[in-house]
Design an enzyme around this catalytic site. Structure first.
Site, PDB file in Angstrom:
ATOM      1  N   SER A  79       0.764  -1.048  -0.206  1.00 47.19           N
ATOM      2  CA  SER A  79       0.098  -0.057   0.035  1.00 47.19           C
ATOM      3  C   SER A  79       0.781   1.343  -0.122  1.00 47.19           C
ATOM      4  CB  SER A  79      -0.957  -0.130   1.085  1.00 47.19           C
ATOM      5  OG  SER A  79      -1.975   0.771   0.982  1.00 47.19           O
ATOM      6  N   ASP A  81      -8.546  -6.596  -4.753  1.00 51.92           N
ATOM      7  CA  ASP A  81      -8.125  -5.134  -4.329  1.00 51.92           C
ATOM      8  C   ASP A  81      -8.486  -3.948  -5.248  1.00 51.92           C
ATOM      9  OD1 ASP A  81      -6.796  -2.912  -3.394  1.00 51.92           O
ATOM     10  OD2 ASP A  81      -4.776  -3.800  -3.278  1.00 51.92           O
ATOM     11  N   HIS A  91      -7.707  -5.321  -0.556  1.00 52.11           N
ATOM     12  CA  HIS A  91      -6.483  -4.543  -0.347  1.00 52.11           C
ATOM     13  C   HIS A  91      -5.850  -5.166   0.903  1.00 52.11           C
ATOM     14  CE1 HIS A  91      -3.559  -1.378  -0.561  1.00 52.11           C
ATOM     15  NE2 HIS A  91      -3.837  -0.999   0.471  1.00 52.11           N
TER      16      HIS A  91
END
Lengths: 390, 229
Positions: free
Chosen positions: A160, A326, A359
């Site tokens: 991320s 995601d 995610h």
């Protein structure tokens, strides 16, 4: 709203938290043009640096992560956020590698951020803290590595926002990065992601307790705003399939809906819990600053609008990883990075992992993720001439 | 080369079900071994449709090749990366454009051309990004295929074409003659060609002649862009 929140309006003190602190005396020129300093970097290390100083891995944390990748969190007591990944014999094998994980600039776990005291005013920085960028975070990390006398990292890895830092590292200091592993990341923050961040920031700023950012000086805390920001963001970390699998339309401790606004549904209760526990460990202004840093991230823009230019001549080995479910950092974003790396004739692997964990999959037990990383790191370690552990 | 009295179509069916790969030597398929022999030590190689990475692993081990791969199947990619190979998930139709011209010494497209959506564009891309391209594909002009279709009226099955028509990935099959004509049309030079019989044995026949198009079960071609020396 009936969000149950334990009000903690005192200034968090990091004096007793475990780990290392480095004070950088010379000012750091930030992207916003300000020369910032002195400032503190709080970091953790795992494993042992070898004699050649060639086995160091920098672990970059995500938006609400911290340096405690594999230690119990000093506030919540929960296991480190990458405990599944880090340890003896694990993928990030602490018997083979030397791991460094630092709290990012602007953070709230010991590295200087908006909740620390501005020496000029004697008050917390709050909104007088300069707006920082991903590149500023990476510059600060580079200073830490210079201090540790590590010229060349074996690997930079993160998910991320951590992936953004990995890409920034590879672009800014290519000679210092042997291998780069951006997981569930992107070379720029998308309009949709900026939009979600703006919702979170507005929730914080709409809380009367936020007081224009001066809540710490006034002994107050915008817990409701921060909790709502976390709740909204948390949805984006999951997937519809995962929410359905975990909660469906199940009711929370009741047999029928109550015709009111209590948390009738398990998913509501879950989100409220996520919001209320988050405010105990995170500073609202830090949340504003770090989300802003992500919004500003655009690696191509830093290189004349060309993403391949960011990686020109790189000799680093890349392993790009995305997850099928995601939708915050979808595979298409990773594929753009892959294409740019191909255009730069870089050494790149790219794997999309099938999972419904969204995610957040990079934080969870994903056997294929672990297997891929293990294989990639082993291959790189061989090229680097790193001895196998035992 | 007579069909020895048996129904040729039945023969093909049996071969298709057995799904035996073309004669394997050691761990490498025979056609891959022949391709490996054409690649110089220390080259930069891109293997498109690299499967489980057998060729790349062999080239890295035996020829010190700096190899990259592209593979469509997730399981293939994961296996490759898990074994330390540099492989990306993608396909020949959509992932070649990003590569710079001449970025590789050799680009390999083995048994994949017939499964691409735009084979003509793919061949053009191969010779753009590679100084040389090595392409292998099943020859639809092979006599057993012709005979099978003639005698049974059913879509042919063989070693190389093991899928029934309704689930085959091979959407753009061609004969050796078709392929040579395509190369001529788009100005791609054929530097070398090998034809493989049904036992995977190579022999050199003029790819422009009738015999190659009839006797070869597979063709392997070494190509380069017309502008190249």
């Amino acid at each position: 709203m009936s969000i149950l929140i334990s009000a903690r309006s005192r200034l968090l003190s990091d004096q007793d938290w475990p780990g290392y602190r480095l004070v950088i005396r010379a000012p750091l020129r930030l992207d916003c043009g300000i020369d910032f300093g002195p400032f503190t970097i709080a970091y953790q290390t795992y494993g042992t640096l070898n004699e050649d100083r060639s086995n160091a891995i920098l672990v970059c944390h995500a938006l609400t992560g911290d340096q405690y990748a594999a230690d119990p969190h000093p506030i919540t007591g929960k296991p480190g956020w990458w405990e599944t990944m880090v340890g003896p014999g694990q993928v990030l094998d602490t018997e083979r590698y030397f791991l460094i994980c630092a709290n990012v600039l602007g953070g709230c776990m010991g590295t200087t951020g908006p909740q620390e005291i501005n020496p000029a005013s004697g008050e917390p920085w709050a909104l007088s803290f300069p707006v920082i960028t991903i590149r500023d975070m990476v510059r600060a990390q580079k200073l830490l590595l210079d201090h540790l006398e590590i010229d060349s990292l074996f690997c930079v890895i993160g998910g991320s926002m951590g992936a953004m830092q990995v890409l920034e590292w590879a672009a800014s200091y290519p000679e210092a990065v042997f291998a780069a592993v951006p997981i569930a990341g992107a070379a720029r923050h998308s309009a949709q992601n900026i939009a979600f961040h703006e919702v979170g920031r507005q929730a914080i700023m709409a809380d009367p307790e936020w007081c224009g950012g001066r809540y710490l000086s006034l002994d107050r805390k915008p817990v409701r705003g921060l909790a709502v920001a976390r709740m909204a963001a948390h949805i984006t970390y999951l997937s519809e399939a995962a929410l359905h699998r975990k909660f469906g339309r199940n009711l929370q401790d009741r047999l029928a809906v109550t015709y009111g606004f209590d948390a009738d549904f398990q998913v509501e209760s879950y989100l409220r819990h996520q919001g209320s526990t988050f405010v105990d460990r995170f500073d609202a202004n830090s949340y504003l600053y770090i989300t802003r840093a992500m919004d500003y991230f655009d690696l191509a823009a830093e290189h004349g609008g060309s993403l391949p230019a960011a990686f020109e001549g790189t000799r680093s080995r890349f392993c790009i990883i995305s997850f099928t479910s995601d939708w915050l950092f979808p595979t298409s974003e990773s594929r753009e990075v892959v294409h740019a790396l191909n255009a730069a004739a870089a050494n790149v692997s790219f794997v999309e992992i099938a999972t419904d964990n969204g995610h957040d999959a990079f934080l969870l037990q994903e056997p294929e993720l672990f297997e891929t990383l293990r294989g990639f790191l082993n291959g790189c370690a061989e090229h680097r001439g790193l001895a196998r552990s035992r | 080369m007579a069909a020895s009295g048996e129904s040729a179509a039945l023969d093909f069916g049996a071969a298709g079900k057995a799904a035996a790969p073309t004669g394997t030597v050691g761990e490498l398929r025979q056609d891959l071994r022949l391709i490996a022999e054409m690649i110089e030590t220390g080259s930069r190689v891109l293997d498109i449709g690299c499967g489980d990475g057998a060729l790349l692993a062999y080239l890295a081990r035996e020829k010190n090749v700096d190899g990259r791969g592209i593979e469509l199947s997730q399981s293939g990619v994961n296996a490759c990366v898990g074994h330390g190979l540099s492989v990306i998930q993608g396909d020949a139709d959509s992932d070649l454009e990003a590569y710079p011209p001449g970025g590789f010494d050799v680009v390999v497209l083995s048994q994949t051309l017939q499964a691409t959506r735009r084979p003509r564009r793919v061949v053009e891309e191969l010779v753009r990004i590679g100084r040389r391209a090595i392409v292998s594909f099943p020859n639809f002009g092979f006599w057993q295929i012709r005979l099978g279709l003639l005698l049974t009226g059913r879509m042919p099955l063989s070693h190389c074409l093991a899928h029934p028509w309704y689930e085959t990935p091979n959407i753009h099959l061609c004969t050796i003659r078709d392929f040579v004509a395509l190369c001529d049309e788009i100005g791609v030079r054929i530097d070398r060609s090998l034809t493989l019989d049904r036992h995977g044995q190579p022999y050199s026949l003029d790819p422009r002649g009738n015999l190659a198009n009839l006797l070869a079960e597979q063709g392997i071609f070494v190509l380069c862009g017309s502008a190249s020396p």
